[in-house]
Write a protein that holds these residues in place. Structure first.
Motif, PDB file in Angstrom:
ATOM      1  N   SER A 156      -5.753  -8.230  -8.332  1.00 26.37           N
ATOM      2  CA  SER A 156      -5.739  -6.939  -8.673  1.00 26.37           C
ATOM      3  C   SER A 156      -4.550  -6.828  -9.708  1.00 26.37           C
ATOM      4  O   SER A 156      -3.815  -7.636  -9.969  1.00 26.37           O
ATOM      5  CB  SER A 156      -5.620  -6.371  -7.479  1.00 26.37           C
ATOM      6  OG  SER A 156      -4.269  -6.901  -6.885  1.00 26.37           O
ATOM      7  N   GLU A 157      -4.563  -5.672 -10.390  1.00 30.65           N
ATOM      8  CA  GLU A 157      -3.503  -5.064 -11.283  1.00 30.65           C
ATOM      9  C   GLU A 157      -2.149  -5.340 -10.646  1.00 30.65           C
ATOM     10  O   GLU A 157      -1.231  -5.914 -11.209  1.00 30.65           O
ATOM     11  CB  GLU A 157      -3.668  -3.551 -11.699  1.00 30.65           C
ATOM     12  CG  GLU A 157      -5.042  -3.636 -12.388  1.00 30.65           C
ATOM     13  CD  GLU A 157      -4.893  -2.135 -13.268  1.00 30.65           C
ATOM     14  OE1 GLU A 157      -4.042  -1.491 -13.019  1.00 30.65           O
ATOM     15  OE2 GLU A 157      -6.238  -2.084 -13.669  1.00 30.65           O
ATOM     16  N   ASP A 158      -1.948  -5.088  -9.470  1.00 26.87           N
ATOM     17  CA  ASP A 158      -0.661  -5.218  -8.829  1.00 26.87           C
ATOM     18  C   ASP A 158      -0.309  -6.569  -8.464  1.00 26.87           C
ATOM     19  O   ASP A 158       0.555  -7.007  -7.801  1.00 26.87           O
ATOM     20  CB  ASP A 158      -0.240  -4.326  -7.750  1.00 26.87           C
ATOM     21  CG  ASP A 158      -1.255  -4.275  -6.480  1.00 26.87           C
ATOM     22  OD1 ASP A 158      -2.082  -5.460  -6.535  1.00 26.87           O
ATOM     23  OD2 ASP A 158      -1.324  -3.763  -5.719  1.00 26.87           O
ATOM     24  N   GLY A 159      -1.342  -7.460  -8.349  1.00 21.78           N
ATOM     25  CA  GLY A 159      -1.072  -9.066  -8.109  1.00 21.78           C
ATOM     26  C   GLY A 159      -0.942  -9.163  -6.461  1.00 21.78           C
ATOM     27  O   GLY A 159      -0.546 -10.102  -6.074  1.00 21.78           O
ATOM     28  N   ARG A 160      -1.368  -8.081  -5.704  1.00 22.54           N
ATOM     29  CA  ARG A 160      -1.292  -8.375  -4.150  1.00 22.54           C
ATOM     30  C   ARG A 160      -2.671  -8.619  -3.670  1.00 22.54           C
ATOM     31  O   ARG A 160      -2.754  -9.017  -2.432  1.00 22.54           O
ATOM     32  CB  ARG A 160      -0.735  -6.994  -3.695  1.00 22.54           C
ATOM     33  CG  ARG A 160       0.747  -6.826  -4.234  1.00 22.54           C
ATOM     34  CD  ARG A 160       1.269  -5.541  -3.550  1.00 22.54           C
ATOM     35  NE  ARG A 160       1.200  -5.733  -2.164  1.00 22.54           N
ATOM     36  CZ  ARG A 160       1.965  -4.855  -1.247  1.00 22.54           C
ATOM     37  NH1 ARG A 160       2.662  -3.961  -1.706  1.00 22.54           N
ATOM     38  NH2 ARG A 160       1.979  -5.159  -0.254  1.00 22.54           N
TER      39      ARG A 160
ATOM     40  N   MET B 169     -12.170  -4.705  -5.318  1.00 22.81           N
ATOM     41  CA  MET B 169     -10.986  -4.937  -4.600  1.00 22.81           C
ATOM     42  C   MET B 169     -10.044  -4.109  -4.596  1.00 22.81           C
ATOM     43  O   MET B 169      -9.304  -4.168  -3.511  1.00 22.81           O
ATOM     44  CB  MET B 169     -10.332  -6.254  -6.038  1.00 22.81           C
ATOM     45  CG  MET B 169     -11.035  -7.290  -5.919  1.00 22.81           C
ATOM     46  SD  MET B 169     -10.574  -8.660  -7.028  1.00 22.81           S
ATOM     47  CE  MET B 169      -8.739  -8.793  -6.703  1.00 22.81           C
ATOM     48  N   GLN B 170      -9.620  -3.093  -5.517  1.00 26.53           N
ATOM     49  CA  GLN B 170      -8.889  -2.001  -5.168  1.00 26.53           C
ATOM     50  C   GLN B 170      -9.166  -1.186  -4.253  1.00 26.53           C
ATOM     51  O   GLN B 170      -8.445  -0.726  -3.169  1.00 26.53           O
ATOM     52  CB  GLN B 170      -8.814  -1.186  -6.680  1.00 26.53           C
ATOM     53  CG  GLN B 170      -7.656  -0.290  -6.341  1.00 26.53           C
ATOM     54  CD  GLN B 170      -6.309  -0.606  -6.430  1.00 26.53           C
ATOM     55  OE1 GLN B 170      -6.061  -1.611  -6.636  1.00 26.53           O
ATOM     56  NE2 GLN B 170      -5.486   0.146  -5.650  1.00 26.53           N
TER      57      GLN B 170
ATOM     58  N   ARG C 188      -8.559  -2.650  -0.701  1.00 27.77           N
ATOM     59  CA  ARG C 188      -7.045  -2.494  -0.507  1.00 27.77           C
ATOM     60  C   ARG C 188      -6.839  -1.201  -0.065  1.00 27.77           C
ATOM     61  O   ARG C 188      -5.835  -1.232   1.007  1.00 27.77           O
ATOM     62  CB  ARG C 188      -6.341  -2.916  -2.025  1.00 27.77           C
ATOM     63  CG  ARG C 188      -4.815  -3.035  -1.691  1.00 27.77           C
ATOM     64  CD  ARG C 188      -4.168  -3.656  -2.912  1.00 27.77           C
ATOM     65  NE  ARG C 188      -2.873  -4.085  -2.477  1.00 27.77           N
ATOM     66  CZ  ARG C 188      -1.641  -3.103  -2.857  1.00 27.77           C
ATOM     67  NH1 ARG C 188      -1.817  -1.951  -3.372  1.00 27.77           N
ATOM     68  NH2 ARG C 188      -0.377  -3.551  -2.472  1.00 27.77           N
ATOM     69  N   ARG C 189      -7.245  -0.267  -0.664  1.00 28.58           N
ATOM     70  CA  ARG C 189      -7.013   1.046  -0.120  1.00 28.58           C
ATOM     71  C   ARG C 189      -7.390   1.395   1.503  1.00 28.58           C
ATOM     72  O   ARG C 189      -6.574   1.729   2.179  1.00 28.58           O
ATOM     73  CB  ARG C 189      -7.659   2.128  -0.846  1.00 28.58           C
ATOM     74  CG  ARG C 189      -6.727   2.240  -2.318  1.00 28.58           C
ATOM     75  CD  ARG C 189      -7.246   3.835  -2.723  1.00 28.58           C
ATOM     76  NE  ARG C 189      -8.722   3.693  -3.318  1.00 28.58           N
ATOM     77  CZ  ARG C 189      -9.247   3.247  -4.552  1.00 28.58           C
ATOM     78  NH1 ARG C 189      -8.204   2.740  -5.513  1.00 28.58           N
ATOM     79  NH2 ARG C 189     -10.414   3.264  -4.719  1.00 28.58           N
ATOM     80  N   VAL C 190      -8.496   0.829   1.761  1.00 26.49           N
ATOM     81  CA  VAL C 190      -9.233   0.788   3.116  1.00 26.49           C
ATOM     82  C   VAL C 190      -8.025   0.150   4.161  1.00 26.49           C
ATOM     83  O   VAL C 190      -7.812   0.522   4.907  1.00 26.49           O
ATOM     84  CB  VAL C 190     -10.500   0.238   3.112  1.00 26.49           C
ATOM     85  CG1 VAL C 190     -10.865   0.045   4.550  1.00 26.49           C
ATOM     86  CG2 VAL C 190     -11.648   1.192   2.501  1.00 26.49           C
TER      87      VAL C 190
END
Length: 139
Positions: free
Chosen positions: A102-106, A129-130, A133-135
């Motif tokens: 992901s953009e933030d690398g997490r 993916m993003q 992550r929010r869920v």
């Protein structure tokens, strides 16, 4: 397949060749350094998980047998690299599985053929993916 045949993907081969150059390692020296750090009494038995010729074939983009996890751990140790970096390169070269971050690398996903996807489909994978992550974070 003959050892002279090239791999279609060369992610691990390229990583090995560039890291050997950075560290100034010969194939013989890398063979000596490639010991699985999780093996009992690593290095005491003298058993090597990589042979000089196999390392040379790998670095020169020739076909080799798909390495197993102990071999990847040993290669990571010999090249002084993080195991995940070596595993990702091996997955790409031998299985066609790309590691996508992901953009933030997490968040990491393993996606078959991600590099071959068109940009629109790549964006969909990244958006999925993003959203996952929010869920998981609850919003």
């Amino acid at each position: 397949m003959a050892a002279e045949e090239s791999q279609e993907r060369t992610d691990l081969s390229d990583l090995v060749a560039s890291r050997m150059e950075e560290l100034g390692l010969s194939y013989r020296r890398l063979e000596e350094l490639c010991l699985d750090p999780e093996a009992p009494a690593a290095g005491e038995t003298g058993e090597r998980l990589w042979k000089r010729g196999t390392l040379e074939n790998l670095a020169k983009r020739r076909r080799i047998k798909t390495p197993d996890l102990p071999q990847l751990r040993a290669l990571a140790a010999g090249l002084q690299l993080d195991l995940e970096q070596v595993r990702a390169a091996a997955g790409a070269q031998f299985l066609g599985i790309d590691t996508v971050w992901s953009e933030d690398g997490r968040v990491r996903a393993l996606v078959a053929g991600f590099r071959e996807m068109d940009p629109e489909d790549q964006d969909k994978v990244l958006a999925l993916m993003q959203s996952r992550r929010r869920v998981r974070r609850g919003g």
